[in-house]
Design an enzyme around this catalytic site. Structure first.
Site, PDB file in Angstrom:
ATOM      1  N   ASP A 195       0.861  -1.177   0.000  1.00 14.67           N
ATOM      2  CA  ASP A 195       0.000   0.000   0.000  1.00 14.67           C
ATOM      3  C   ASP A 195       0.898   1.229   0.000  1.00 14.67           C
ATOM      4  OD1 ASP A 195      -1.771   2.066   0.451  1.00 14.67           O
ATOM      5  OD2 ASP A 195      -2.930   0.976   1.959  1.00 14.67           O
ATOM      6  N   ILE A 196       0.853   2.012  -1.069  1.00 14.61           N
ATOM      7  CA  ILE A 196       1.817   3.105  -1.218  1.00 14.61           C
ATOM      8  C   ILE A 196       1.571   4.266  -0.265  1.00 14.61           C
ATOM      9  CG2 ILE A 196       2.372   2.560  -3.619  1.00 14.61           C
ATOM     10  CD1 ILE A 196       0.560   4.917  -4.439  1.00 14.61           C
ATOM     11  N   ASN A 198       0.453   5.975 -11.238  1.00 15.46           N
ATOM     12  CA  ASN A 198      -0.879   5.670 -11.747  1.00 15.46           C
ATOM     13  C   ASN A 198      -1.899   5.424 -10.643  1.00 15.46           C
ATOM     14  OD1 ASN A 198      -2.981   4.476 -13.679  1.00 15.46           O
ATOM     15  ND2 ASN A 198      -2.499   2.728 -12.364  1.00 15.46           N
ATOM     16  N   TYR A 247     -12.128  14.989  -5.729  1.00 10.25           N
ATOM     17  CA  TYR A 247     -11.342  14.138  -6.632  1.00 10.25           C
ATOM     18  C   TYR A 247     -10.703  14.988  -7.715  1.00 10.25           C
ATOM     19  CZ  TYR A 247     -10.391  11.127 -10.617  1.00 10.25           C
ATOM     20  OH  TYR A 247      -9.792  10.513 -11.691  1.00 10.25           O
ATOM     21  N   ALA A 290      -9.997  18.078  -7.625  1.00  9.21           N
ATOM     22  CA  ALA A 290      -8.972  18.931  -7.029  1.00  9.21           C
ATOM     23  C   ALA A 290      -7.656  18.180  -6.844  1.00  9.21           C
ATOM     24  CB  ALA A 290      -9.462  19.473  -5.685  1.00  9.21           C
ATOM     25  N   LYS A 322      -6.547  15.797  -8.749  1.00  7.99           N
ATOM     26  CA  LYS A 322      -5.936  15.643 -10.063  1.00  7.99           C
ATOM     27  C   LYS A 322      -5.409  16.977 -10.583  1.00  7.99           C
ATOM     28  CE  LYS A 322      -6.403  11.232 -10.450  1.00  7.99           C
ATOM     29  NZ  LYS A 322      -5.204  10.362 -10.423  1.00  7.99           N
TER      30      LYS A 322
END
Length: 254
Positions: A64-65, A91, A155, A157, A159
């Site tokens: 989990d990053i 990604n 969401y 915001a 990106k």
């Protein structure tokens, strides 16, 4: 003998997050087919193993990053295995349907943690190695990173923030020979909406609505996006940096 021109990523190493499905899986496979050795990262071991089975050039790391120390572990795993790092594809991400009237502090925090903070920490950890190889970073944004999304503003915001990081890092790292670009997919056939907790019938209704609005008349496929990630990351493209390439079938024009 096949030349490196025909195999642009020969002897190069890439990390792809969110590689268990959708755009991440398609990107891992496309990079491996272009000659790269790929470390696919994601939370779900089973689907990562399916990605790895698609090409012998793909290795996987279930992780989990957003966890503490995850970025350093991802980069160290790739470098210890192959001795270098040439490309980071940020990604992995999540979405949320959350109108302003239903704003939830914890949802906002999770969105920014995965969509903004984790890519930043991965880029930070990868940077010394990317400087050494004149490598690049490709961030995966969204067409809604630069156009409004009623009911999904937070969401969008995240990106938008990722696109601004892309441009700023590109200027900052250009003297080091490190390129930073982004792709911004439109509605694409992935499981991200299901993962966000939406019922399947709601997802299908949303897809149908989006399909009617897209000028080319169809939703995107993960391979549509993966193909352009490979192109914009091509090590021969040394004059392309700071760009956000929208891949949405013309949706942003309407």
């Amino acid at each position: 003998m096949t030349s490196s021109t025909a195999i642009p990523f020969a002897d190069r190493v890439a990390v792809v997050t969110g590689a268990g499905s959708g755009i991440g899986r398609a990107t891992a496979v496309a990079l491996a087919e272009a000659g790269a050795r790929v470390l696919g990262v994601g939370r779900r071991k089973e689907v990562l193993e399916e990605t790895a089975s698609a090409h012998p050039g793909i290795a996987v790391l279930p992780l989990d990053i957003v966890e503490e120390g995850a970025a350093e572990e991802v980069v160290a795993t790739a470098v210890e295995r192959w001795g270098r790092l040439d490309l980071l594809v940020n990604n992995a991400g999540s979405t949320a349907v959350m109108p302003l009237a239903e704003t939830d502090r914890s949802v906002i925090g999770r969105l920014f943690e995965l969509n903004v903070t984790a890519p930043s920490l991965l880029a930070h950890a990868a940077l010394p190695h990317l400087r050494a190889t004149s490598g690049s970073i490709v961030n995966v944004s969204s067409t809604y990173g630069h156009r409004p999304l009623p009911g999904g503003a937070h969401y969008a915001a995240t990106k938008s923030a990722l696109e601004q990081l892309t441009r700023s890092w590109a200027l900052e790292l250009a003297p080091d020979g490190v390129r930073v670009n982004a792709v911004a997919p439109g509605p694409t056939r992935t499981d991200v909406l299901v993962a966000a907790g939406l019922p399947d019938d709601t997802v299908q209704e949303m897809f149908a609505y989006e399909r009617e609005r897209i000028p080319v008349g169809r939703l995107g496929d993960p391979e549509d996006v993966a193909d352009w990630i490979v192109r914009i990351a091509d090590p021969r493209g040394t004059f392309v940096t700071g760009q956000v390439l929208t891949i949405d079938g013309g949706l942003e024009l309407v």
